[in-house]
Design a protein around this motif. Structure first.
Motif, PDB file in Angstrom:
ATOM      1  N   ILE A 143       0.869  -1.175   0.000  1.00 26.10           N
ATOM      2  CA  ILE A 143       0.000   0.000   0.000  1.00 26.10           C
ATOM      3  C   ILE A 143       0.907   1.227   0.000  1.00 26.10           C
ATOM      4  CG2 ILE A 143      -1.795   1.260   1.236  1.00 26.10           C
ATOM      5  CD1 ILE A 143      -2.593  -1.424   2.540  1.00 26.10           C
ATOM      6  N   PHE A 144       0.700   2.114  -0.959  1.00 30.75           N
ATOM      7  CA  PHE A 144       1.605   3.261  -1.055  1.00 30.75           C
ATOM      8  C   PHE A 144       0.816   4.554  -1.190  1.00 30.75           C
ATOM      9  CE2 PHE A 144       0.842   1.843  -5.354  1.00 30.75           C
ATOM     10  CZ  PHE A 144       0.848   2.967  -6.155  1.00 30.75           C
ATOM     11  N   PHE A 145       1.460   5.634  -0.752  1.00 37.11           N
ATOM     12  CA  PHE A 145       0.832   6.953  -0.780  1.00 37.11           C
ATOM     13  C   PHE A 145       1.920   8.000  -0.884  1.00 37.11           C
ATOM     14  CE2 PHE A 145       0.755   4.816   3.327  1.00 37.11           C
ATOM     15  CZ  PHE A 145       1.570   5.613   4.126  1.00 37.11           C
ATOM     16  N   VAL A 146       1.527   9.233  -1.168  1.00 37.21           N
ATOM     17  CA  VAL A 146       2.465  10.338  -1.359  1.00 37.21           C
ATOM     18  C   VAL A 146       2.318  11.309  -0.201  1.00 37.21           C
ATOM     19  CG1 VAL A 146       3.150  12.256  -2.866  1.00 37.21           C
ATOM     20  CG2 VAL A 146       2.368  10.089  -3.867  1.00 37.21           C
TER      21      VAL A 146
ATOM     22  N   PRO B 121       0.978  18.630  -9.049  1.00 38.38           N
ATOM     23  CA  PRO B 121       1.230  17.801  -7.858  1.00 38.38           C
ATOM     24  C   PRO B 121       0.386  16.533  -7.823  1.00 38.38           C
ATOM     25  CG  PRO B 121       1.112  20.114  -7.249  1.00 38.38           C
ATOM     26  CD  PRO B 121       0.698  20.032  -8.684  1.00 38.38           C
ATOM     27  N   HIS B 122      -0.853  16.587  -8.343  1.00 37.27           N
ATOM     28  CA  HIS B 122      -1.679  15.380  -8.365  1.00 37.27           C
ATOM     29  C   HIS B 122      -0.985  14.251  -9.131  1.00 37.27           C
ATOM     30  CE1 HIS B 122      -4.896  18.020  -7.002  1.00 37.27           C
ATOM     31  NE2 HIS B 122      -5.743  17.014  -6.963  1.00 37.27           N
ATOM     32  N   GLY B 123      -0.134  14.637 -10.075  1.00 35.09           N
ATOM     33  CA  GLY B 123       0.543  13.620 -10.879  1.00 35.09           C
ATOM     34  C   GLY B 123       1.539  12.794 -10.111  1.00 35.09           C
ATOM     35  N   ASN B 124       1.865  13.211  -8.891  1.00 32.42           N
ATOM     36  CA  ASN B 124       2.823  12.429  -8.114  1.00 32.42           C
ATOM     37  C   ASN B 124       2.291  11.031  -7.794  1.00 32.42           C
ATOM     38  OD1 ASN B 124       4.851  14.352  -8.099  1.00 32.42           O
ATOM     39  ND2 ASN B 124       4.080  15.363  -6.265  1.00 32.42           N
ATOM     40  N   LYS B 125       0.968  10.870  -7.762  1.00 34.38           N
ATOM     41  CA  LYS B 125       0.434   9.529  -7.534  1.00 34.38           C
ATOM     42  C   LYS B 125       0.759   8.617  -8.713  1.00 34.38           C
ATOM     43  CE  LYS B 125      -3.782  10.953  -7.113  1.00 34.38           C
ATOM     44  NZ  LYS B 125      -5.251  10.987  -6.849  1.00 34.38           N
TER      45      LYS B 125
ATOM     46  N   PHE C 231      -2.657   1.980  -4.416  1.00 36.44           N
ATOM     47  CA  PHE C 231      -2.432   3.401  -4.163  1.00 36.44           C
ATOM     48  C   PHE C 231      -3.594   3.939  -3.353  1.00 36.44           C
ATOM     49  CE2 PHE C 231      -3.490   7.803  -4.960  1.00 36.44           C
ATOM     50  CZ  PHE C 231      -2.350   8.405  -4.449  1.00 36.44           C
ATOM     51  N   MET C 232      -3.286   4.748  -2.321  1.00 34.93           N
ATOM     52  CA  MET C 232      -4.305   5.432  -1.544  1.00 34.93           C
ATOM     53  C   MET C 232      -3.929   6.898  -1.399  1.00 34.93           C
ATOM     54  SD  MET C 232      -5.151   2.661   1.496  1.00 34.93           S
ATOM     55  CE  MET C 232      -6.633   3.546   2.023  1.00 34.93           C
ATOM     56  N   ASP C 233      -4.917   7.773  -1.597  1.00 38.19           N
ATOM     57  CA  ASP C 233      -4.694   9.174  -1.245  1.00 38.19           C
ATOM     58  C   ASP C 233      -4.419   9.258   0.252  1.00 38.19           C
ATOM     59  OD1 ASP C 233      -4.906  10.395  -3.703  1.00 38.19           O
ATOM     60  OD2 ASP C 233      -6.973  11.050  -3.448  1.00 38.19           O
ATOM     61  N   THR C 234      -3.609  10.216   0.639  1.00 39.39           N
ATOM     62  CA  THR C 234      -3.245  10.334   2.048  1.00 39.39           C
ATOM     63  C   THR C 234      -4.436  10.770   2.900  1.00 39.39           C
ATOM     64  OG1 THR C 234      -1.141  11.125   1.164  1.00 39.39           O
ATOM     65  CG2 THR C 234      -1.383  11.168   3.537  1.00 39.39           C
TER      66      THR C 234
ATOM     67  N   LEU D 153       3.772  -0.845   3.826  1.00 40.31           N
ATOM     68  CA  LEU D 153       3.308   0.533   3.700  1.00 40.31           C
ATOM     69  C   LEU D 153       4.482   1.378   3.223  1.00 40.31           C
ATOM     70  CD1 LEU D 153       1.180   1.040   6.967  1.00 40.31           C
ATOM     71  CD2 LEU D 153       0.460   0.106   4.759  1.00 40.31           C
ATOM     72  N   VAL D 154       4.273   2.109   2.136  1.00 37.60           N
ATOM     73  CA  VAL D 154       5.347   2.914   1.552  1.00 37.60           C
ATOM     74  C   VAL D 154       4.854   4.344   1.402  1.00 37.60           C
ATOM     75  CG1 VAL D 154       6.946   3.205  -0.377  1.00 37.60           C
ATOM     76  CG2 VAL D 154       6.170   0.902   0.263  1.00 37.60           C
ATOM     77  N   GLY D 155       5.599   5.291   1.951  1.00 41.48           N
ATOM     78  CA  GLY D 155       5.296   6.700   1.792  1.00 41.48           C
ATOM     79  C   GLY D 155       6.340   7.363   0.920  1.00 41.48           C
ATOM     80  N   TYR D 156       5.923   7.953  -0.198  1.00 44.85           N
ATOM     81  CA  TYR D 156       6.853   8.583  -1.135  1.00 44.85           C
ATOM     82  C   TYR D 156       6.959  10.082  -0.856  1.00 44.85           C
ATOM     83  CZ  TYR D 156       6.940   4.257  -3.786  1.00 44.85           C
ATOM     84  OH  TYR D 156       7.118   2.946  -4.160  1.00 44.85           O
ATOM     85  N   LEU D 157       8.205  10.558  -0.834  1.00 49.12           N
ATOM     86  CA  LEU D 157       8.503  11.963  -0.582  1.00 49.12           C
ATOM     87  C   LEU D 157       9.054  12.572  -1.866  1.00 49.12           C
ATOM     88  CD1 LEU D 157      10.406  11.474   2.820  1.00 49.12           C
ATOM     89  CD2 LEU D 157       7.972  12.001   2.499  1.00 49.12           C
ATOM     90  N   PRO D 158       8.256  13.349  -2.616  1.00 48.69           N
ATOM     91  CA  PRO D 158       8.748  13.939  -3.867  1.00 48.69           C
ATOM     92  C   PRO D 158       9.903  14.904  -3.608  1.00 48.69           C
ATOM     93  CG  PRO D 158       6.351  14.008  -3.754  1.00 48.69           C
ATOM     94  CD  PRO D 158       6.831  13.625  -2.388  1.00 48.69           C
ATOM     95  N   LEU D 159      10.973  14.749  -4.372  1.00 46.13           N
ATOM     96  CA  LEU D 159      12.160  15.560  -4.138  1.00 46.13           C
ATOM     97  C   LEU D 159      11.985  17.005  -4.584  1.00 46.13           C
ATOM     98  CD1 LEU D 159      15.008  13.046  -5.096  1.00 46.13           C
ATOM     99  CD2 LEU D 159      14.417  13.900  -2.821  1.00 46.13           C
ATOM    100  N   ASP D 160      10.942  17.310  -5.368  1.00 46.37           N
ATOM    101  CA  ASP D 160      10.736  18.682  -5.808  1.00 46.37           C
ATOM    102  C   ASP D 160       9.881  19.485  -4.840  1.00 46.37           C
ATOM    103  OD1 ASP D 160       8.269  17.493  -6.265  1.00 46.37           O
ATOM    104  OD2 ASP D 160       7.874  18.674  -8.068  1.00 46.37           O
TER     105      ASP D 160
END
Length: 297
Positions: free
Chosen positions: A6-9, A79-83, A98-101, A36-43
């Motif tokens: 399960i992953f989210f941004v 930013p929505h594209g990060n999903k 994928f789940m929205d936060t 569980l994976v949380g992605y942190l966009p570098l931008d």
């Protein structure tokens, strides 16, 4: 048993507070098995999780991973594209969720039973937020030399009308590959969204680019869709409490919309108990203000 990820941004303090609630609720109802994976966009120019927040997320078994945003990914910032970019990332799993936060799990969910080998599992959108009163869908499908679909889904809010395949991208369940495709679904989704963003002359793509291109991706690559009950992506924005509703996952969008839904109070209390007073005291002060907006009177 298939392995589920399960992953989210996570972007900024607000979403960090949401990620803690989401992770706590998933562990409470699903146990330790799913990754569980949380992605942190570098931008992201906003502050990333501090040491206390990282420790709290780690306590719920969330693996934090940085995610690069490819140069030229979008025609203009999206930013929505990060999903979509998160869906492209490598994960060791059979089933990807994928789940929205801004979601909270409020009952047990068997994601393995919701997944299908040759289909992406999704919940229809609530209202026809894009393409209701124009030929936009005609042009969207024609851009990829595809006919306008004849199948319909029933949307989940207000009049619950039948509409073109159109899904809320807050919950997307998929496998690694479909019908011999060499690339995973995330890459196919990004390829479609990138092309559509730059090359299809149609209006008002934002903020719905992710939801427009989700069914387009399915159609382009011959991937089926499995319609799930709205219980798995139950939107409560501007929606009073419904005693006969049986949601498993609430999609609250903003904390203030949770004030009428006692399940969110329950999960907030569970999260705070799991974290303990010492950890709570170390978290950014803004978190408590965000969470308080969900409290019922």
């Amino acid at each position: 048993m298939p392995k589920t990820s399960i992953f989210f941004v996570i972007q900024g303090l607000y979403m960090q507070s949401q990620a803690l609630l989401l992770a706590s609720s998933l562990r409470a109802h699903l146990g330790d098995e799913p990754d569980l994976v949380g992605y942190l966009p570098l931008d992201d120019a906003r502050p990333g999780p501090d040491a206390a927040t990282k420790a709290a997320l780690d306590g719920f078994g969330v693996s934090l991973q940085t995610m690069e945003i490819p140069a030229g990914a979008w025609k203009k910032p999206y930013p929505h594209g990060n999903k979509i970019l998160a869906a492209m990332q490598d994960r060791t799993a059979d089933i990807h969720v994928f789940m929205d936060t801004d979601m909270v799990c409020v009952a047990p969910v068997d994601f393995a039973s919701l997944a299908s080998p040759n289909a992406v599992s999704v919940v229809p959108e609530g209202v026809p937020s894009w393409g209701k009163n124009s030929d936009r869908w005609d042009r969207a499908y024609a851009h990829f030399n595809l006919p306008l679909p004849t199948d319909r889904v029933r949307l989940t809010r207000r009049r619950r009308i039948e509409f073109y395949p159109y899904f809320n991208a807050g919950l997307v369940i998929f496998n690694d590959a479909y019908k011999g495709q060499d690339e995973g679904f995330g890459k196919l989704w990004f390829e479609t969204a990138h092309d559509f963003d730059f090359n299809c002359a149609v209006a008002k793509k934002r903020p719905w680019l992710d939801q427009i291109t989700l069914p387009l991706t399915l159609a382009r690559f011959g991937i089926e869709y499995r319609v799930l009950s709205e219980d798995y992506n139950f939107s409560i924005s501007n929606r009073g409490f419904e005693a006969d509703a049986t949601p498993s996952i609430l999609h609250y969008h903003q904390y203030r919309f949770g004030s009428e839904w006692p399940q969110i109070d329950t999960e907030l209390a569970r999260m705070k108990q799991a974290l303990g007073p010492e950890t709570l005291a170390k978290l950014p002060a803004e978190f408590e203000g965000y969470w308080t907006a969900s409290q019922t009177d």
